[in-house]
Design a protein around this motif. Structure first.
Motif, mmCIF file in Angstrom:
data_model
loop_
_atom_site.group_PDB
_atom_site.id
_atom_site.type_symbol
_atom_site.label_atom_id
_atom_site.label_comp_id
_atom_site.label_asym_id
_atom_site.label_seq_id
_atom_site.Cartn_x
_atom_site.Cartn_y
_atom_site.Cartn_z
ATOM 1 N N ALA A 1 -19.438 -8.141 -12.827
ATOM 2 C CA ALA A 1 -18.501 -8.757 -11.888
ATOM 3 C C ALA A 1 -17.648 -7.694 -11.197
ATOM 4 C CB ALA A 1 -17.606 -9.759 -12.609
ATOM 5 N N VAL A 2 -17.298 -6.631 -11.904
ATOM 6 C CA VAL A 2 -16.505 -5.555 -11.304
ATOM 7 C C VAL A 2 -17.312 -4.867 -10.204
ATOM 8 C CG1 VAL A 2 -15.473 -3.287 -11.744
ATOM 9 C CG2 VAL A 2 -15.041 -5.176 -13.321
ATOM 10 N N ILE A 3 -18.556 -4.511 -10.495
ATOM 11 C CA ILE A 3 -19.407 -3.820 -9.511
ATOM 12 C C ILE A 3 -19.644 -4.708 -8.293
ATOM 13 C CG2 ILE A 3 -21.714 -2.881 -9.110
ATOM 14 C CD1 ILE A 3 -21.646 -1.980 -12.085
ATOM 15 N N LEU A 4 -20.029 -5.960 -8.534
ATOM 16 C CA LEU A 4 -20.258 -6.877 -7.418
ATOM 17 C C LEU A 4 -18.965 -7.131 -6.637
ATOM 18 C CD1 LEU A 4 -22.675 -9.487 -9.025
ATOM 19 C CD2 LEU A 4 -23.221 -7.750 -7.312
ATOM 20 N N GLY A 5 -17.843 -7.159 -7.336
ATOM 21 C CA GLY A 5 -16.562 -7.366 -6.666
ATOM 22 C C GLY A 5 -16.235 -6.246 -5.693
ATOM 23 N N TYR A 6 -16.462 -4.990 -6.119
ATOM 24 C CA TYR A 6 -16.189 -3.870 -5.218
ATOM 25 C C TYR A 6 -17.135 -3.879 -4.013
ATOM 26 C CZ TYR A 6 -12.810 -1.566 -8.229
ATOM 27 O OH TYR A 6 -11.684 -1.263 -8.950
ATOM 28 N N ILE A 7 -18.408 -4.164 -4.267
ATOM 29 C CA ILE A 7 -19.376 -4.208 -3.162
ATOM 30 C C ILE A 7 -19.006 -5.315 -2.182
ATOM 31 C CG2 ILE A 7 -21.792 -4.693 -2.573
ATOM 32 C CD1 ILE A 7 -22.532 -3.294 -5.256
ATOM 33 N N CYS A 8 -18.707 -6.490 -2.695
ATOM 34 C CA CYS A 8 -18.373 -7.617 -1.827
ATOM 35 C C CYS A 8 -17.015 -7.434 -1.153
ATOM 36 C CB CYS A 8 -18.399 -8.922 -2.616
ATOM 37 S SG CYS A 8 -20.055 -9.416 -3.106
ATOM 38 N N ALA A 9 -16.095 -6.733 -1.809
ATOM 39 C CA ALA A 9 -14.786 -6.496 -1.189
ATOM 40 C C ALA A 9 -14.935 -5.697 0.092
ATOM 41 C CB ALA A 9 -13.868 -5.767 -2.165
ATOM 42 N N ILE A 10 -15.914 -4.817 0.136
ATOM 43 C CA ILE A 10 -16.131 -3.985 1.319
ATOM 44 C C ILE A 10 -17.019 -4.692 2.345
ATOM 45 C CG2 ILE A 10 -17.146 -1.812 2.119
ATOM 46 C CD1 ILE A 10 -16.254 -0.661 -0.640
ATOM 47 N N LEU A 11 -18.087 -5.360 1.881
ATOM 48 C CA LEU A 11 -19.054 -5.954 2.800
ATOM 49 C C LEU A 11 -18.768 -7.412 3.152
ATOM 50 C CD1 LEU A 11 -22.315 -4.443 1.261
ATOM 51 C CD2 LEU A 11 -20.980 -3.608 3.204
ATOM 52 N N PHE A 12 -18.402 -8.206 2.164
ATOM 53 C CA PHE A 12 -18.171 -9.642 2.361
ATOM 54 C C PHE A 12 -16.826 -9.985 1.721
ATOM 55 C CE2 PHE A 12 -22.677 -8.828 1.308
ATOM 56 C CZ PHE A 12 -23.237 -9.066 2.544
ATOM 57 N N GLN A 13 -15.755 -9.847 2.497
ATOM 58 C CA GLN A 13 -14.410 -9.902 1.933
ATOM 59 C C GLN A 13 -14.079 -11.221 1.226
ATOM 60 O OE1 GLN A 13 -14.762 -8.670 5.264
ATOM 61 N NE2 GLN A 13 -14.952 -6.647 4.321
ATOM 62 N N ILE B 1 -8.729 -7.240 -4.969
ATOM 63 C CA ILE B 1 -7.920 -8.079 -4.078
ATOM 64 C C ILE B 1 -7.164 -7.203 -3.087
ATOM 65 C CG2 ILE B 1 -5.934 -9.645 -3.982
ATOM 66 C CD1 ILE B 1 -6.961 -10.845 -6.641
ATOM 67 N N GLY B 2 -6.643 -6.083 -3.551
ATOM 68 C CA GLY B 2 -5.945 -5.157 -2.664
ATOM 69 C C GLY B 2 -6.853 -4.598 -1.586
ATOM 70 N N ILE B 3 -8.085 -4.254 -1.939
ATOM 71 C CA ILE B 3 -9.053 -3.747 -0.951
ATOM 72 C C ILE B 3 -9.344 -4.812 0.097
ATOM 73 C CG2 ILE B 3 -11.469 -3.035 -0.641
ATOM 74 C CD1 ILE B 3 -11.243 -1.629 -3.374
#
Length: 112
Positions: free
Chosen positions: A58-70, A97-99
């Motif tokens: 979930a952490v890895i997918l969260g960072y990827i999605c935070a950049i690509l699919f907010q 969330i901050g990103i």
């Protein structure tokens, strides 16, 4: 013939290396010591460390999605922040969330 844990008294199978109740290591325990005519049993205690569920996927997918699919990244961030079993997951959730918020603010400033 069964044996018993010298620490908690739990009945154990003959081949047990650890107590299933208190976790005492039965192979490395020290034998009974005689001190000034009294018997004292020296039994080392081992604390079982809590394994923290770190929610790594979930952490890895969260960072990827935070950049690509907010929006999806925001959902992952909220999911991680609400995890009570992992301080690390909560910290990563706040960062995600901050990103997302940072990217949204920057994108709204440049759209105007």
């Amino acid at each position: 013939m069964s044996k018993f844990c010298p620490s908690c008294g739990e009945e154990l199978v003959d081949t047990a290396k650890f107590c299933k109740n208190c976790g005492m290591n039965l192979e490395t325990r020290e034998e009974t010591k005689n001190t000034a005519g009294t018997q004292q049993t020296a039994t080392p205690r081992y604390e079982v460390q809590k394994v923290e569920n770190d929610h790594m996927i979930a952490v890895i997918l969260g960072y990827i999605c935070a950049i690509l699919f907010q929006l999806i990244g925001l959902i992952f961030g909220i999911y991680l922040v609400t995890r009570n079993d992992s301080d690390s997951a909560r910290m990563h959730g706040k960062i995600i969330i901050g990103i997302v918020l940072f990217i949204w603010i920057i994108s709204f400033l440049f759209i105007r």
